[in-house]
Design a protein around this motif. Structure first.
Motif, PDB file in Angstrom:
ATOM      1  N   PHE A 105      22.109 -57.085  22.246  1.00 44.16           N
ATOM      2  CA  PHE A 105      21.816 -58.333  22.937  1.00 44.16           C
ATOM      3  C   PHE A 105      22.107 -58.206  24.425  1.00 44.16           C
ATOM      4  O   PHE A 105      21.298 -58.615  25.269  1.00 44.16           O
ATOM      5  N   THR A 106      23.260 -57.661  24.763  1.00 46.84           N
ATOM      6  CA  THR A 106      23.602 -57.486  26.175  1.00 46.84           C
ATOM      7  C   THR A 106      22.586 -56.592  26.871  1.00 46.84           C
ATOM      8  O   THR A 106      22.176 -56.857  28.012  1.00 46.84           O
ATOM      9  N   ALA A 107      22.143 -55.543  26.183  1.00 47.63           N
ATOM     10  CA  ALA A 107      21.133 -54.650  26.749  1.00 47.63           C
ATOM     11  C   ALA A 107      19.824 -55.397  26.986  1.00 47.63           C
ATOM     12  O   ALA A 107      19.141 -55.175  27.999  1.00 47.63           O
ATOM     13  N   SER A 108      19.454 -56.303  26.082  1.00 48.42           N
ATOM     14  CA  SER A 108      18.221 -57.087  26.249  1.00 48.42           C
ATOM     15  C   SER A 108      18.293 -57.964  27.491  1.00 48.42           C
ATOM     16  O   SER A 108      17.335 -58.048  28.270  1.00 48.42           O
ATOM     17  N   VAL A 109      19.427 -58.622  27.680  1.00 48.09           N
ATOM     18  CA  VAL A 109      19.599 -59.477  28.855  1.00 48.09           C
ATOM     19  C   VAL A 109      19.559 -58.631  30.127  1.00 48.09           C
ATOM     20  O   VAL A 109      18.918 -59.000  31.120  1.00 48.09           O
ATOM     21  N   LEU A 110      20.216 -57.470  30.094  1.00 48.99           N
ATOM     22  CA  LEU A 110      20.254 -56.612  31.271  1.00 48.99           C
ATOM     23  C   LEU A 110      18.867 -56.084  31.617  1.00 48.99           C
ATOM     24  O   LEU A 110      18.479 -56.044  32.794  1.00 48.99           O
ATOM     25  N   ARG A 111      18.097 -55.685  30.619  1.00 47.21           N
ATOM     26  CA  ARG A 111      16.760 -55.151  30.888  1.00 47.21           C
ATOM     27  C   ARG A 111      15.883 -56.184  31.597  1.00 47.21           C
ATOM     28  O   ARG A 111      15.115 -55.844  32.496  1.00 47.21           O
ATOM     29  N   ALA A 112      15.989 -57.438  31.187  1.00 49.02           N
ATOM     30  CA  ALA A 112      15.202 -58.488  31.846  1.00 49.02           C
ATOM     31  C   ALA A 112      15.599 -58.614  33.314  1.00 49.02           C
ATOM     32  O   ALA A 112      14.742 -58.807  34.188  1.00 49.02           O
ATOM     33  N   LYS A 113      16.874 -58.488  33.617  1.00 47.91           N
ATOM     34  CA  LYS A 113      17.333 -58.547  35.001  1.00 47.91           C
ATOM     35  C   LYS A 113      16.823 -57.350  35.799  1.00 47.91           C
ATOM     36  O   LYS A 113      16.434 -57.482  36.969  1.00 47.91           O
ATOM     37  N   LEU A 114      16.841 -56.185  35.181  1.00 44.93           N
ATOM     38  CA  LEU A 114      16.405 -54.979  35.873  1.00 44.93           C
ATOM     39  C   LEU A 114      14.918 -55.021  36.180  1.00 44.93           C
ATOM     40  O   LEU A 114      14.469 -54.521  37.216  1.00 44.93           O
TER      41      LEU A 114
END
Length: 560
Positions: A105-114
């Motif tokens: 989940f944290t990776a999903s949120v981070l990817r959207a930011k990137l």
């Protein structure tokens, strides 16, 4: 040429802790752990600008110490997806270039930011399952499942030959969290039985007695609360609080209402939550545009801006400046969050605008509409009972929170507690913990498209301009330093008519006198003239207005 050894390179026979953000403050978390010549970073978050930072929305920790040693930086572990723990990654990772470890989940949120930052596919993100175990350099790492106000929060056990360090991240004990698992008590007890040298622990609610409360209590309260109103209901919460989104959705469904999301960050979190199965069974949310076609008694609007952020959806709605959403007399806004220290004035401004429009306000002071995601004192005591560390290191709190936490640890029979400050390098092991050095730490800000130090010249000038205004003096001199024409003085943010003409005349006269009384040789020196004029302008306005404006001097020489 022999390379100069790094005086801060961590020894093989020691473990170090170095906070560069999040110690003595709430937000902007950045922690480093050092051992055997390598560094491990835990979290990289942001804070938000306030009234003392004109034009600034986002504040970052200064990672310079880690950047200078990035060849020895073995990775960045993200404990969860809150902005104060991951929000700086998109801005600072290009300087670090290290692997990033995160749960799905944290990776999903981070990817959207990137993606928004143009870094899609560039960051080496290594997904770790909740409760997973992995290695990074000399560190043996294990995620321990906890409960917080976001999916997949984790504590981090850092095992080294000199002992285990437990970095809790943000956590609480919630027997019915609505979304996600409960805190893994058995895993913490097992770790305590193995032996924990140091507990680096959340201090946000160290001064709050009792228990933080359960998300299921909020859900049940919202079901009853929504039933009281016949007009529009708007509710504001942190976008990453997926459990709160689910509670709102269930309370709306129980009252035959549809839920609309207002704010881009809410839609981003909704996508991450659904892709990881955390909103299964929840009806799709309505767009803010479509919400306008629903009857007043059939809609619940979830809006960003619970902290009064000036560009948030709720702030724009309150100012009657939102393109899609309007609130009217008889509608209600529920603030389903706690006030972060420092945001009280911003929140008050938004609430006052809403009240002026005839909108009702409900806060956590009025109803059970929020529970904290951080442990109160009873929960902290239980953690100490499970883990039984030899050393307590309170973090994630202001100084008063850290001191209260240190005293609680002493009451729990912890042998030593040390209260850190940002930039203090603390040797955790071997032996009693102690501060062994202090390194540079500080704050960066996002200023338009630039990342600059908070204390940079432009920021200092803007701060001075905010409080004292600005003045520009223009003068034209011949080669010998004589005035070719009358000097001109313009001001911004300093004078109001009718006093303007008199004060400007006095300032202009002061400029003329400053130039004409200078020695002939000095008048040929541009920098000396500028300095004399600058002083004259500031003294003149100080005499007339009690202000010393930020002053610039434009000097033109003509003739040969």
């Amino acid at each position: 040429m022999t390379a100069i050894p790094d005086p801060y390179s961590p020894d093989d026979d020691a473990v170090y802790f170095l906070p560069l953000g999040g110690a003595g403050e709430i937000g902007m978390n950045l922690s480093l752990y050092g051992h055997a010549g390598k560094w491990l970073m835990v979290d990289l978050g942001i804070s938000f600008g306030d009234d003392t930072m004109p034009g600034i929305d986002v504040v970052l920790p200064d990672p310079a110490f880690a950047v200078e040693r990035r060849d020895d930086l073995v990775g960045l572990v993200l404990t969860h997806a809150h902005e104060d723990h991951i929000g700086a990654v998109q801005y600072l990772w290009p300087q670090l270039r290290c692997p990033v470890y995160a749960t799905p989940f944290t990776a999903s949120v981070l990817r959207a930011k990137l993606i928004e930052r143009g870094l899609a596919g560039q960051v080496d993100i290594r997904e770790i399952a909740p409760s997973g175990r992995f290695s990074a350099g000399p560190f043996d790492l294990e995620l321990l499942t906890v409960t917080h106000s976001v999916p997949e929060p984790s504590s981090l056990a850092i095992r080294t030959p000199l002992g285990t360090i437990l970095h809790t991240g943000d956590w609480k004990l919630d027997p019915a969290p609505v979304v996600g698992a409960t805190t893994d008590e058995e895993a913490f007890r097992r770790l305590g039985d193995e032996g924990v040298h140091a507990l680096v622990c959340d201090s946000t609610n160290a001064m709050v007695p009792g228990h933080s409360g359960s998300e299921s209590e909020v859900r049940d309260s919202l079901v009853e609360l929504f039933g009281r109103y016949r007009n529009r209901i708007a509710i504001s919460c942190f976008a990453t609080n997926v459990a709160r989104l689910k509670s709102i959705a269930e309370a709306a469904a129980a009252n035959d209402r549809h839920v609309a999301l207002v704010g881009r960050s809410l839609w981003r979190i909704n996508e991450a939550a659904r892709s990881n199965g955390y909103l299964d069974g929840v009806e799709p949310f309505v767009s803010e545009r479509d919400a306008g076609f629903l009857p007043k008694d059939k809609v619940v609007l979830v809006a960003t801006g619970s902290q009064g952020e000036p560009r948030s959806a709720l702030a724009r709605i309150a100012a009657d400046d939102h393109p899609e959403v309007v609130l009217e007399k008889g509608d209600v806004v529920i603030f389903s969050s706690r006030e972060i220290p420092g945001n009280e004035r911003a929140i008050g401004r938004v609430q006052n605008l809403l009240v002026r429009a005839g909108v009702d306000i409900v806060t956590a002071d009025d109803e059970m509409v929020h529970v904290s995601g951080h442990p109160a004192r009873d929960e902290l005591v239980r953690m100490y009972q499970w883990v039984r560390p030899r050393l307590a290191v309170p973090v994630h709190g202001e100084e008063r929170h850290l001191r209260a936490h240190a005293q609680l640890a002493a009451d729990c029979q912890v042998a030593q507690a040390i209260v850190p400050s940002n930039g203090q390098m603390i040797r955790l092991a071997p032996g009693p913990a102690e501060v062994v050095s202090t390194v540079r730490s500080g704050r960066l800000v996002i200023d338009g498209k630039r990342i600059v130090p908070l204390d940079a010249g432009a920021m200092r000038s803007r701060h001075r301009m905010m409080y004292n205004g600005a003045a520009v003096a223009t003068l034209v001199l011949d080669p010998r330093g004589g005035l070719v024409t009358d000097p001109q003085v313009a001001v911004m943010g300093l004078l109001d008519h009718p006093e303007q003409d008199e004060s400007l005349t006095a300032a202009t006269t002061a400029v003329r006198q400053a130039v004409e009384t200078m020695p002939d040789a000095t008048r040929r020196d541009d920098e000396a003239v500028k300095q004399a004029v600058r002083i004259a302008v500031r003294r003149s306005f100080n005499a007339s207005q009690g202000k010393k404006p930020l002053t610039e001097v434009h000097l033109i020489r003509i003739g040969g």
